[in-house]
Each structure stands twice: as structure tokens, then as C-alpha cells.
Design an enzyme around this catalytic site. Structure first.
Site, PDB file in Angstrom:
ATOM      1  N   ASN A 266       0.842  -1.188   0.000  1.00 19.41           N
ATOM      2  CA  ASN A 266       0.000   0.000   0.000  1.00 19.41           C
ATOM      3  C   ASN A 266       0.883   1.245   0.000  1.00 19.41           C
ATOM      4  O   ASN A 266       2.104   1.151  -0.071  1.00 19.41           O
ATOM      5  CB  ASN A 266      -0.952  -0.049   1.200  1.00 19.41           C
ATOM      6  CG  ASN A 266      -2.267   0.648   0.935  1.00 19.41           C
ATOM      7  OD1 ASN A 266      -2.300   1.716   0.337  1.00 19.41           O
ATOM      8  ND2 ASN A 266      -3.344   0.042   1.383  1.00 19.41           N
TER       9      ASN A 266
ATOM     10  N   HIS B 114      23.834   2.101  11.544  1.00 20.45           N
ATOM     11  CA  HIS B 114      25.006   2.951  11.770  1.00 20.45           C
ATOM     12  C   HIS B 114      25.683   2.553  13.073  1.00 20.45           C
ATOM     13  O   HIS B 114      25.014   2.090  13.998  1.00 20.45           O
ATOM     14  CB  HIS B 114      24.590   4.421  11.825  1.00 20.45           C
ATOM     15  CG  HIS B 114      23.936   4.883  10.572  1.00 20.45           C
ATOM     16  ND1 HIS B 114      24.652   5.325   9.491  1.00 20.45           N
ATOM     17  CD2 HIS B 114      22.638   4.942  10.206  1.00 20.45           C
ATOM     18  CE1 HIS B 114      23.818   5.650   8.510  1.00 20.45           C
ATOM     19  NE2 HIS B 114      22.577   5.414   8.917  1.00 20.45           N
TER      20      HIS B 114
ATOM     21  N   ALA C  93       0.040  -3.553  13.415  1.00 21.49           N
ATOM     22  CA  ALA C  93       0.297  -2.154  13.082  1.00 21.49           C
ATOM     23  C   ALA C  93       1.165  -1.481  14.144  1.00 21.49           C
ATOM     24  O   ALA C  93       1.008  -1.722  15.340  1.00 21.49           O
ATOM     25  CB  ALA C  93      -1.018  -1.402  12.937  1.00 21.49           C
TER      26      ALA C  93
ATOM     27  N   ARG D 231      14.017  -8.236  16.051  1.00 23.19           N
ATOM     28  CA  ARG D 231      14.622  -9.574  16.040  1.00 23.19           C
ATOM     29  C   ARG D 231      13.720 -10.514  15.255  1.00 23.19           C
ATOM     30  O   ARG D 231      12.567 -10.197  14.961  1.00 23.19           O
ATOM     31  CB  ARG D 231      14.846 -10.072  17.458  1.00 23.19           C
ATOM     32  CG  ARG D 231      13.598 -10.181  18.282  1.00 23.19           C
ATOM     33  CD  ARG D 231      13.910 -10.634  19.709  1.00 23.19           C
ATOM     34  NE  ARG D 231      12.754 -10.442  20.549  1.00 23.19           N
ATOM     35  CZ  ARG D 231      12.604  -9.445  21.404  1.00 23.19           C
ATOM     36  NH1 ARG D 231      13.550  -8.546  21.545  1.00 23.19           N
ATOM     37  NH2 ARG D 231      11.515  -9.340  22.132  1.00 23.19           N
TER      38      ARG D 231
ATOM     39  N   ARG E 122       0.835 -14.823  20.012  1.00 23.93           N
ATOM     40  CA  ARG E 122       0.141 -16.102  19.866  1.00 23.93           C
ATOM     41  C   ARG E 122       0.475 -16.709  18.517  1.00 23.93           C
ATOM     42  O   ARG E 122       1.066 -16.066  17.656  1.00 23.93           O
ATOM     43  CB  ARG E 122      -1.369 -15.944  20.015  1.00 23.93           C
ATOM     44  CG  ARG E 122      -2.035 -15.133  18.908  1.00 23.93           C
ATOM     45  CD  ARG E 122      -3.549 -15.106  19.143  1.00 23.93           C
ATOM     46  NE  ARG E 122      -4.232 -14.232  18.254  1.00 23.93           N
ATOM     47  CZ  ARG E 122      -4.610 -14.541  17.007  1.00 23.93           C
ATOM     48  NH1 ARG E 122      -4.341 -15.729  16.515  1.00 23.93           N
ATOM     49  NH2 ARG E 122      -5.257 -13.673  16.257  1.00 23.93           N
TER      50      ARG E 122
END
Length: 181
Positions: free
Chosen positions: A80, A110, A155, A161, A178
């Protein structure tokens, strides 16, 4: 001695302002600009030139990326509005991946030490996203992360990780809450 491009692709520290890298970013910026100026139609020819291969991806403008040549999209990819892919290292995205608005995939990082960072050094680590993944609005995926197939990232999450396959993960930092159904 290896070039800055070779250092970047090898995951080593490199100087981002190297003329070869600047030229490659300018090329990608020009192609993204050309792509983003097509408000009513998808310009697959520009995507093919940017990525170096033909794709069935559907990417809503605006699209932004660093180089383009380090982006590998699977079949049936949809992004999107306002996707940003900083592809200093490879970004590999599987089939049937859907990306909500304002998502950032950043392979670039960096040094935490101020001196090298100010001098222009940076590094890059690959991002890998499996098949059938959904990234919700405003998700940020950081360097070196792998997201397993069948996973949904909620969202606003900041993925710092690896996230295993078939998971629902949310938050900052993103964590599994979950299993996916």
C-alpha cells in the site's frame, strides 16, 4: 581493496557517500520518482528496470528505495501507499506478502559510536520475509531480521529480532503474542 559496494554487499562497514553508491542511489531515486508520477496506472516497466527483473508486484505510489537491485519480491506482492525499502543489503520477500501503508524495511544501520557514525560509516544486514506474511500499517523492520512464513505483524510494531513462522506478533519491540490460526 574492496569497493564500498562490495563492502556493503558483504555486510561490512562501508562509507555511504562513496561515489559509486551515490550514483546507484541517484539512479534508484530517479526511477522511483518516475514510478511515483504514474498516479493512475502501474508502470511495470519502471519496476523491472528498478529491480532488474519483471514482477507481478502491485505497489501503490509512492515507493522509495535505496538501490532497487537488492530487492527480491515473490509472486503476488502488494504494498500500500508509502512503502520504504532501504536495500543496502538483500531484502527477500516471499509469495503472497501484503504490506499496509507507511511500512519501512531498513537493512541499513550505523555504528553506535559517534566518531565512525559522523565520519559516514554504516553497515547493512539482510531482511527476509517468508510467504503469506502480512505487515500492518506503520511497521518498521530493522536490519538482519527474518519474519517466518504465515506471520502477521501488527500495526505500529518495530521488529528488532526474528519472528518465527505462523505467529502473530505486535509491539515495540515486536514480540509474539500467539500462534496464527
Amino acid at each position: 581493496m574492496p569497493t564500498a559496494l562490495e563492502q556493503m554487499l558483504a555486510g561490512e562497514l562501508y562509507l555511504a557517500n562513496d561515489p559509486e553508491l551515490v550514483a546507484a542511489r541517484q539512479r534508484a531515486k530517479a526511477l522511483c520518482h518516475r514510478y511515483n508520477q504514474q498516479p493512475l496506472e502501474l508502470d511495470r516497466a519502471v519496476l523491472a528496470e528498478l529491480f532488474g527483473y519483471e514482477t507481478d508486484a502491485y505497489i501503490e505510489a509512492p515507493l522509495r528505495c535505496d538501490y532497487g537491485f537488492n530487492i527480491q519480491l515473490g509472486r503476488n506482492f502488494y504494498a500500500n501507499y508509502n512503502v520504504t525499502i532501504l536495500d543496502c543489503a538483500p531484502v527477500r520477500i516471499g509469495d503472497n506478502v501484503f504490506v499496509a501503508p507507511n511500512v519501512v524495511l531498513s537493512t541499513a544501520g550505523h555504528p553506535v559510536e559517534a566518531g565512525p557514525r559522523i565520519a559516514g560509516w554504516e553497515f547493512a544486514r539482510p531482511i527476509t520475509i517468508g510467504d503469506n506474511v502480512w505487515l500492518g500499517a506503520g511497521v518498521i523492520v530493522l536490519p538482519g531480521v527474518t519474519i517466518g512464513s504465515g506471520t502477521t505483524i501488527g500495526a505500529g510494531s518495530v521488529v528488532t529480532r526474528d519472528i518465527p513462522a505462523n505467529s502473530v506478533a505486535v509491539g515495540n519491540p515486536c514480540r509474539v503474542i500467539r500462534a496464527a490460526f
